[in-house]
Design an enzyme around this catalytic site. Structure first.
Site, mmCIF file in Angstrom:
data_model
loop_
_atom_site.group_PDB
_atom_site.id
_atom_site.type_symbol
_atom_site.label_atom_id
_atom_site.label_comp_id
_atom_site.label_asym_id
_atom_site.label_seq_id
_atom_site.Cartn_x
_atom_site.Cartn_y
_atom_site.Cartn_z
ATOM 1 N N CYS A 83 -29.754 19.405 -11.257
ATOM 2 C CA CYS A 83 -30.492 19.025 -12.457
ATOM 3 C C CYS A 83 -30.219 17.574 -12.812
ATOM 4 C CB CYS A 83 -30.101 19.924 -13.635
ATOM 5 S SG CYS A 83 -28.378 19.691 -14.147
ATOM 6 N N ASP A 494 15.164 -12.523 17.512
ATOM 7 C CA ASP A 494 15.973 -11.304 17.466
ATOM 8 C C ASP A 494 16.121 -10.806 18.913
ATOM 9 O OD1 ASP A 494 17.168 -8.891 16.365
ATOM 10 O OD2 ASP A 494 15.287 -7.913 16.930
ATOM 11 N N ASP A 692 14.608 -6.981 10.225
ATOM 12 C CA ASP A 692 14.210 -8.372 10.431
ATOM 13 C C ASP A 692 13.311 -8.876 9.303
ATOM 14 O OD1 ASP A 692 15.499 -8.567 12.945
ATOM 15 O OD2 ASP A 692 13.802 -7.577 13.909
#
Length: 793
Positions: A83, A494, A692
């Protein structure tokens, strides 16, 4: 507490650097708004405090100064409406969404039409919002394929250019009469014939310049449109005045209709070439987008159905057959295959995949049929994340662009002033009382001085450079990082997962089987890569692991646990010393392992030494060559690791690193980077782990290895896909090449205007030559930027 939000807006109507500078200045004057505007990509990147400003406020501000914000439309089929209350409800919800300009829901056709900002709103999010209020939606099936906005604009430019050229060509012929005293048909010299040709060029084809000039002047700014409108109007209206003087007389007019018409044509030609060339700068992004799968085979109700990849939802079960692209990111739930992930990782060897293995969208399934569950779709996929990073990098500004931005902001008013001064000097001193020479010199000044080349100098190079990097597997997160990388003179690496493969293996154990069983059981609770190697070795030996009663990780030292009532300690010398465990008799054994580049960990049970386990992490095959290239580039290469100094130096020696900082706790890595910076060095940090991340943020340039953790990648400024170390020196070379290219562009852009304006002012340049030079200056800058695509890197 402020609510800072981020948005990307597509700006329309900008024609030169003065435009982008004007929009940026206006936005940054708004309370709570920080903006960067990029002329090349025609985008504004905006961070705003939602409590002080809204997207509507920002959009209105842009439109008030004479520009537009490009919106897109999408049509959705709505399922479940019964509706008018349903359609009203959905419409209200959609219109409340940030970035939605207007939404209209039609109950009769069961569809929604939504106008939205594509830089803020994802259409899939709109579908999810509709679902959240109890309905369903999907992209409109019969919607025609949308043509790219820029392609349409380019076609319009081409049409205008052709019409303008056809009308201006007969007027161009009259120039040869002035230059070479040629004989041509009398009609060409008729003032009203020239008027008829020049008028549509001036006011129909060239109307865009008047509109742009009016909008800019109305908002207190000035851009290229102002210069073009002033210059061509002066020539046109003076010629019209001369033509009117011929009515009823034998007066021989001095006409410059050809100047205005040819100028507009040449400027349109330059803009068309510029737009064509600029479209080539986005080829890298287009090629990334083309990697995406278009369809997916989904299992629904027990049947396989092909659907557009945009309709795949998290949790869907998909079938991928040999040779097909994996549609979205997900997890294998059935079957076994090998997948070519080279487009993401750079690794040419296919990766074996079986149940529970992660697969990445747009990679290629090689030789097995699998079923997978979708875990990430749409903008959450790995490829979409890469595309987003490249888009943001291409849309960002490098610090080197600030000078050009500042100059272009003041450029047009200064040029207008110089043109007026030129006119005055000519009519009073150079050729007293002669209006025409003064007018021609002033027009030449107006026309040759355009800030376009300045505005394009930096962003076009950034776009091509970052695109070239992306094609190689290097993602710069912004223009400032692409620029900053060329200033580096020290690089910190690293060890684990960066210099080495990050997959260590057990090589030696000096204790007995019971001791190793307790060792492996204790390490099962640790997330450290070395612990993984120990557990994997125990699994391989089919050892039964014992339940751990207590577990405590001691960062940088080892672990402490309780198993079957026994205290188990695993770690380095420091841990044993702190626990008063004598290891003096085993020091020689430890030293031997460490000299061989192995990481040795000591095991103590109930306060007594029970053995040493040695673990080796193999170095990456290309690490020595990468280190060599970094040194050749003049960088000091430093390895940073938590390992003891002897082991670290053994690894460093294998790859050619001379400077090692060892036995560094995770929280100390950032401090070590700061210490190097205090020596006056520009430092890059390369890492892959969670520990890191602080160091990556602290460094001048953080470089994350793409095979590492999401935390590290998020913290970094540059991401190396696939973990290939040779891409690090390549990233630095790309940065050097891009900055060199930008400097060339800025040199020629500054030099062009610096030399061109005085030459025009003293009357050595005809306006049409000045117009051609101005148009081609922008093209030359973009063309020079495109050389980066072919440069050897």
């Amino acid at each position: 507490m402020s609510d800072t939000q981020h948005a990307t807006l597509n700006i329309t109507g900008m024609t030169c650097a003065a435009c982008s500078t004007r929009v940026e200045k206006v936005l940054n004057k708004m309370d709570g708004v920080e903006a960067q505007v990029n002329l090349t990509t025609e985008k504004a990147t905006v961070d705003y405090d939602a409590e002080k400003a809204s997207i509507d406020d920002i959009t209105n501000k842009i439109e008030n100064v004479g520009y537009g914000v490009l919106m897109e439309k999408t049509e959705l089929d709505i399922i479940g409406m019964t509706c008018a209350a349903c359609s009203t409800r959905i419409e209200k919800v959609l219109n409340k969404q940030n970035g939605v300009k207007a939404a209209s829901v039609n109950l009769t056709t069961e569809s929604a039409t939504i106008e939205y900002n594509p830089g803020i709103v994802d259409p899939k999010a709109l579908i999810e919002k509709i679902k959240s209020v109890g309905y369903d939606a999907k992209p409109k099936a019969e919607a025609a394929e949308k043509q790219n906005h820029k392609e349409k604009a380019l076609q319009r430019q081409k049409t205008k250019l052709i019409i303008s050229a056809v009308l201006a060509a007969p007027l161009l012929v009259t120039m040869f009469v002035h230059l070479f005293n040629m004989d041509i048909p009398a009609i060409f010299m008729n003032p009203w014939f020239q008027f008829a040709l020049a008028t549509p060029v001036q006011f129909i084809i060239g109307w865009q310049f008047y509109v742009g000039a009016y909008k800019n002047l109305r908002s207190g700014g000035a851009n290229m449109d102002v210069l073009v409108a002033l210059g061509t109007s002066a020539a046109y209206f003076y010629s019209l005045y001369e033509a009117l003087k011929t009515i009823g007389t034998d007066y021989m007019p001095h006409l410059y209709f050809e100047t205005s018409a040819v100028l507009i044509t040449l400027i349109l030609f330059g803009k068309y070439l510029e737009a064509k060339a600029k479209s080539q700068t986005t080829n890298a992004l287009s090629s990334l987008l083309n990697l995406q799968a278009k369809e997916a085979r989904v299992i629904r109700n027990g049947e396989e159905t092909m659907i557009p990849v945009e309709e795949v939802a998290v949790g869907d079960r998909l079938v991928v057959k040999p040779g097909e692209k994996i549609p979205v990111d997900g997890m294998v739930v059935k079957g076994r295959t090998s997948v070519d992930e080279s487009m993401i990782t750079g690794e040419s060897i296919p990766i074996e995949k079986e149940k529970d293995a992660a697969v990445i969208g747009s990679t290629i399934n090689k030789n097995g049929s699998i079923e997978m569950e979708a875990t990430k779709v749409g903008k959450d996929t790995a490829l979409a994340s890469i595309v987003k990073v490249v888009e943001e990098a291409q849309g960002s500004k490098a610090p080197i662009q600030r000078l050009a931005d500042v100059i272009s902001g003041y450029f047009v008013p200064i040029v207008v002033g110089i043109a007026i001064l030129t006119f005055v000097v000519w009519i009073i001193f150079v050729d007293p009382g002669q209006f025409e020479p003064a007018l021609i010199a002033a027009i030449a000044v107006l026309v040759i001085a355009c800030p376009c080349a300045l505005g394009l100098a930096t962003p076009t190079s950034i776009m091509v450079g970052s695109g070239r990097a992306a094609e190689s597997g290097i993602l710069f997160k912004g223009g400032e990082h692409l620029e900053g990388t060329h200033q580096l003179n020290a690089i910190v690496l690293d060890k684990t997962g960066t210099v080495t493969k990050g997959k260590p293996e057990v090589t030696d154990f000096t204790g007995d089987e019971e001791a190793f069983q307790l060792l492996a059981s204790a390490e099962k609770g640790s997330e450290h890569p070395l612990a993984g190697a120990i557990v994997a070795y125990a699994t391989e030996k089919e050892m039964k692991l014992i339940e751990v009663e207590e577990f405590n990780a001691i960062p940088g030292h080892g672990i402490e646990s309780k198993i079957s009532g026994k205290q188990v300690l695993v770690g380095n010398r420091k841990l044993m010393t702190d626990q008063h465990i004598d290891i003096g008799a085993y020091e020689e054994e430890l030293s031997t392992f460490e000299t061989e580049g192995k990481t040795a960990m000591l095991l103590a049970i109930d306060g007594k030494y029970r053995g040493t386990v040695a673990v080796a992490d193999r170095i990456k095959e290309t690490a020595p060559q990468a280190i060599k290239e970094l040194k050749e580039q003049g960088l000091e290469v430093i390895m940073l690791t938590g390992d003891n100094e002897r082991t670290a130096k053994a690894i460093a020696k294998q790859v050619g690193i001379d400077h090692v900082i060892a036995q560094v706790l995770p929280e100390e890595k950032a401090d070590k980077v700061k210490e190097i910076q205090l020596q006056g060095k520009k430092v890059a940090m390369v890492g892959d782990g969670v520990n890191d991340a602080p160091a990556l943020v602290t460094a001048d340039v953080g470089i994350a290895i793409g095979t590492g953790t999401e935390v590290a990648i998020e913290a970094a400024d540059v991401t190396i896909l696939g973990g290939e170390l040779l891409l690090i020196p390549k990233a630095i070379r790309i940065s050097h090449s891009t900055i060199r290219n930008i400097r060339q562009n800025l040199f020629w852009a500054f030099g062009y205007n610096t030399a061109g304006i005085p030459v025009a002012a003293i009357g050595l340049l005809a306006p049409w030559i000045a117009g051609a030079a101005m148009a081609l200056s922008s093209v030359s800058v973009v063309t020079n930027s495109l050389r980066l695509k072919r440069a050897k890197i």
